[in-house]
Write an enzyme that holds these catalytic residues in place. Structure first.
Site, PDB file in Angstrom:
ATOM      1  N   ARG A  34      49.400  25.713  -7.165  1.00 48.32           N
ATOM      2  CA  ARG A  34      49.578  26.571  -5.996  1.00 48.32           C
ATOM      3  C   ARG A  34      50.381  25.949  -4.863  1.00 48.32           C
ATOM      4  O   ARG A  34      50.553  26.567  -3.820  1.00 48.32           O
ATOM      5  CB  ARG A  34      48.231  27.066  -5.443  1.00 48.32           C
ATOM      6  CG  ARG A  34      47.431  27.848  -6.442  1.00 48.32           C
ATOM      7  CD  ARG A  34      46.356  28.703  -5.855  1.00 48.32           C
ATOM      8  NE  ARG A  34      45.588  28.093  -4.798  1.00 48.32           N
ATOM      9  CZ  ARG A  34      44.919  28.793  -3.891  1.00 48.32           C
ATOM     10  NH1 ARG A  34      44.935  30.102  -3.918  1.00 48.32           N
ATOM     11  NH2 ARG A  34      44.217  28.186  -2.964  1.00 48.32           N
ATOM     12  N   ASP A  35      50.882  24.736  -5.023  1.00 52.95           N
ATOM     13  CA  ASP A  35      51.697  24.116  -3.973  1.00 52.95           C
ATOM     14  C   ASP A  35      52.767  23.238  -4.621  1.00 52.95           C
ATOM     15  O   ASP A  35      53.037  22.129  -4.173  1.00 52.95           O
ATOM     16  CB  ASP A  35      50.813  23.305  -3.023  1.00 52.95           C
ATOM     17  CG  ASP A  35      51.476  23.045  -1.676  1.00 52.95           C
ATOM     18  OD1 ASP A  35      52.472  23.739  -1.354  1.00 52.95           O
ATOM     19  OD2 ASP A  35      51.018  22.156  -0.953  1.00 52.95           O
ATOM     20  N   PHE A  36      53.379  23.758  -5.681  1.00 54.92           N
ATOM     21  CA  PHE A  36      54.403  23.030  -6.433  1.00 54.92           C
ATOM     22  C   PHE A  36      55.709  23.112  -5.653  1.00 54.92           C
ATOM     23  O   PHE A  36      56.315  24.173  -5.550  1.00 54.92           O
ATOM     24  CB  PHE A  36      54.552  23.666  -7.820  1.00 54.92           C
ATOM     25  CG  PHE A  36      55.316  22.823  -8.805  1.00 54.92           C
ATOM     26  CD1 PHE A  36      54.665  21.852  -9.543  1.00 54.92           C
ATOM     27  CD2 PHE A  36      56.674  23.003  -8.994  1.00 54.92           C
ATOM     28  CE1 PHE A  36      55.356  21.074 -10.466  1.00 54.92           C
ATOM     29  CE2 PHE A  36      57.374  22.233  -9.906  1.00 54.92           C
ATOM     30  CZ  PHE A  36      56.708  21.266 -10.646  1.00 54.92           C
TER      31      PHE A  36
END
Length: 112
Positions: A34-36
């Site tokens: 979710r925070d790539f």
């Protein structure tokens, strides 16, 4: 990296392949990060990419959703299942946020 600009094409290809491999490892482990984003990819001493900052990660289920498991857990990081584990909340950096997240849809593997 700044000192080596522009990077040779084979280096770009290597990093792109390593990003794909990282995403494959996440899927195989049943995790959506979710925070790539570039800021969460570090280069180790061997010159390989390493994904960091799993604070927003969630466990995936067989259908690709992140709905709570039978024990109520959704978080793949270090918080307990009894803490707030809202899965459709906005996380990460706005420039890298998927439209589905901004619309309030639950996260899926496609978000990474």
């Amino acid at each position: 990296l700044i000192q080596q600009r522009p990077l040779p094409l084979p280096t770009y290809i290597l990093y792109a392949a390593q990003m794909v491999a990282i995403l494959q490892c996440l899927r195989n482990a049943g995790v959506v990060h979710r925070d790539f984003k570039p800021e969460n990819l570090m280069i180790n001493l061997q010159g390989h990419l390493v994904l960091v900052d799993f604070g927003s990660a969630r466990w995936l289920h067989g259908d690709g959703s992140t709905a709570p498991a039978a024990d109520g857990s959704t978080h793949a990081g270090g918080i307990s299942p009894t803490e707030n584990t809202t899965t459709s909340s906005f996380v990460g950096t706005a420039e890298y946020t998927a439209p589905e997240t901004l619309a309030g849809h639950p996260p899926t593997a496609a978000l990474d």
